[in-house]
Design an enzyme around this catalytic site. Structure first.
Site, mmCIF file in Angstrom:
data_model
loop_
_atom_site.group_PDB
_atom_site.id
_atom_site.type_symbol
_atom_site.label_atom_id
_atom_site.label_comp_id
_atom_site.label_asym_id
_atom_site.label_seq_id
_atom_site.Cartn_x
_atom_site.Cartn_y
_atom_site.Cartn_z
ATOM 1 N N GLU A 315 0.820 -1.210 0.000
ATOM 2 C CA GLU A 315 0.000 0.000 0.000
ATOM 3 C C GLU A 315 0.861 1.270 0.000
ATOM 4 O OE1 GLU A 315 -2.237 -0.550 3.550
ATOM 5 O OE2 GLU A 315 -3.384 -2.241 2.773
ATOM 6 N N PRO A 316 1.561 1.573 -1.080
ATOM 7 C CA PRO A 316 2.325 2.823 -1.128
ATOM 8 C C PRO A 316 1.410 4.026 -1.297
ATOM 9 C CG PRO A 316 2.420 1.732 -3.252
ATOM 10 C CD PRO A 316 1.686 0.800 -2.320
ATOM 11 N N GLY A 317 1.647 5.052 -0.547
ATOM 12 C CA GLY A 317 0.923 6.312 -0.707
ATOM 13 C C GLY A 317 1.905 7.446 -0.802
ATOM 14 N N ARG A 318 2.588 7.719 0.327
ATOM 15 C CA ARG A 318 3.612 8.747 0.376
ATOM 16 C C ARG A 318 4.663 8.561 -0.718
ATOM 17 N NH1 ARG A 318 5.501 10.959 5.243
ATOM 18 N NH2 ARG A 318 4.553 9.166 6.297
ATOM 19 N N ARG A 359 2.806 18.836 9.414
ATOM 20 C CA ARG A 359 3.692 17.722 9.752
ATOM 21 C C ARG A 359 4.899 18.150 10.589
ATOM 22 N NH1 ARG A 359 6.367 15.121 6.698
ATOM 23 N NH2 ARG A 359 6.235 13.112 7.740
ATOM 24 N N TYR A 363 4.857 16.016 13.796
ATOM 25 C CA TYR A 363 5.812 14.905 13.823
ATOM 26 C C TYR A 363 7.265 15.356 13.955
ATOM 27 C CZ TYR A 363 1.847 12.441 11.633
ATOM 28 O OH TYR A 363 0.614 11.921 11.339
ATOM 29 N N CYS A 390 -0.606 32.045 14.589
ATOM 30 C CA CYS A 390 -0.314 32.481 15.952
ATOM 31 C C CYS A 390 0.115 31.309 16.828
ATOM 32 C CB CYS A 390 -1.528 33.200 16.545
ATOM 33 S SG CYS A 390 -1.904 34.745 15.714
ATOM 34 N N GLU A 391 1.196 30.670 16.452
ATOM 35 C CA GLU A 391 1.781 29.564 17.193
ATOM 36 C C GLU A 391 3.299 29.629 17.025
ATOM 37 O OE1 GLU A 391 0.296 27.239 19.038
ATOM 38 O OE2 GLU A 391 -1.791 27.734 18.525
ATOM 39 N N TYR A 420 0.100 13.987 2.994
ATOM 40 C CA TYR A 420 -0.408 14.410 4.297
ATOM 41 C C TYR A 420 -0.341 15.915 4.530
ATOM 42 C CZ TYR A 420 0.015 9.431 4.832
ATOM 43 O OH TYR A 420 -0.100 8.091 4.621
#
Length: 464
Positions: A315-318, A359, A363, A390-391, A420
């Protein structure tokens, strides 16, 4: 990061991580970080035969730029390398109707993990028999719809789900299922994207016997056809050692099912999670290498266990969409910040941020960047590309050498944003989510339009 090594540090500059080296040529690209058609022409970044400055003059920034030829090429590479497998594109990485169409045209199957993703696939005309349905908490409504439209396989993730499917089978609807198992493998990746260790929400544990019990219950349920076992060890993985351990444990369960229940399971899914290069420190394997290594692992284990080899799925996605997309931003503010010890960090603020790429904050992910709108002869300085939200954690690229003369109005592009980023994009600070613009052979088309203020207010019901 996005350039080669070679230049000396500027006086007073901040040194980056040990693996980050200064660029030999700040106007060049490191090819394996970018889509296959990306190139610099007189300092301007071109993708799909189009100048990004010309492109964003029409669509504005921020914008996701999707290299269609690159996406299709990577899809074909997995299809051809894993010719004896069923290859499922993991739609959670990024999915829209255009991409679903490309996936089907290139001969891949499709994984979805929500009713919304299934809706997109069906709207695109994707053959439901070639769709797999994931998810740890599928509702009765979602399962009933999946079965009724003829989804090819449902990956069951809990005893509750088996009961729900059994109740649907009682309505006269049949379902083909796989049982997701937890192999107890500690993948070398971020904690939040490692999915085969015991203490997490997915699957049935092989170790404590739940996986075997789940198989027994599926086999006992009328109108449920058990295809096999499914294992997924995590994401952004660069070697096959984790797959080897997982395959060994899952195939041992295959053998036990055969011995004790008298059933030979025809299929096994090894999942996805194949890594891509976000920075020059990343060295992913190509599909052909992965296919060779994984096939040898399964062949060896089946021979040792004395069981027939199941038909395999991945199941490749990225690994397909990640490198095929970059994000282009406009610089709004450049600020030098004095740090303890006298070092200086240059903060380059852009017109997007964590609303279009969560991300880095989520992560601690690393990305690369390049000046995309012009050539520069200025010495490189260690910079941090940050967003407008504002972070304090609103960081797009933590460390990158950019030319010291980056200024407001310049374009900065970040590669490897296909997976993602748009799918996790949000309206934080009421930001409007960017468009996805597909480019190919000098032609651009918007496949996901930019949100408007009307979109933003469409669900705001006011003071009722």
């Amino acid at each position: 990061m996005s350039h080669e090594a070679g230049w000396a540090h500027a006086p007073g500059a901040l040194r980056g991580p040990a693996w980050l080296r200064e660029p030999a040529d700040p106007n060049a690209l490191v090819p394996h970080l970018w889509s296959q058609t990306a190139q610099k022409v007189d300092g301007e970044l071109h993708v799909g035969g189009l100048s990004l400055p010309d492109l964003v003059a029409n669509v504005n920034t921020p914008a996701y730029v999707l290299d269609e030829a690159d996406f299709r090429s990577r899809a074909r590479a997995f299809r051809d390398a894993f010719a004896a497998y069923d290859v499922f594109y993991a739609g959670k990485a990024f999915l829209c109707t255009a991409v679903a169409g490309w996936v089907q045209e290139e001969g891949l199957n499709l994984d979805v993990c929500s009713n919304g993703e299934l809706t997109v696939a069906l709207r695109a005309g994707f053959d439901p028999a070639r769709i797999g349905y994931h998810g740890n908490n599928k509702s009765l409504m979602e399962l009933r719809r999946a079965v009724s439209v003829g989804v090819g396989r449902i990956i069951v993730d809990s005893f509750d789900e088996i009961e729900r499917l059994a109740s649907i089978a009682g309505e006269g609807l049949a379902a083909r299922v796989m049982v997701r198992v937890t192999a107890g493998v500690e993948a070398h990746t971020h904690e939040y994207i490692a999915t085969a260790h015991e203490d997490q929400k997915f699957g049935f544990s092989i170790t404590n016997g739940q996986a075997f019990e789940a198989v027994r219950r599926v086999l006992a349920a009328p109108n449920l056809e058990l295809l096999g076992l499914h294992s997924h060890i995590g994401s952004q993985i660069f070697d096959s050692s984790g797959f080897e351990v997982a395959a060994r444990r899952v195939l041992a369960l295959h053998a036990r099912i055969s011995d004790e229940l008298g059933v030979t399971l025809p299929e096994m899914d090894l999942g996805g999670g194949f890594g891509i290069a976000y920075t020059t420190q990343d060295d992913p394997a190509d599909p052909a290498q992965l296919a060779t290594e994984m096939s040898k692992i399964v062949e060896h284990e089946c021979r040792a266990l004395g069981i027939p080899e199941p038909r395999l799925s991945i199941e490749p996605g990225r690994a397909i969409v990640g490198p095929a997309m970059c994000t282009v931003y406009t610089v709004g503010t450049v600020k030098e910040v004095q740090l303890d010890g006298g070092a200086v960090r240059t903060y380059v603020s852009v017109d997007g941020g964590m609303s279009d790429n969560i991300r880095t904050a989520l992560y601690d992910a690393d990305y690369s960047a390049t000046l995309a709108s012009r050539a520069s002869a200025a010495p490189p300085v260690l910079s941090r590309v940050v967003g407008k939200h504002c972070e304090a954690g609103d960081i797009v690229v933590k460390d990158e050498f950019l030319p010291g003369d980056v200024r407001p109005g310049d374009l900065v592009a970040v590669p490897g944003t296909g997976a993602y980023c748009r799918s996790m994009a949000s309206n934080y600070n009421h930001a409007l989510r960017p468009p996805v613009v597909a480019v190919r052979d000098g032609v651009a088309r918007v496949v996901v339009r930019r949100e408007t203020e009307d979109d933003l207010l469409a669900t705001d019901m006011g003071d009722q």
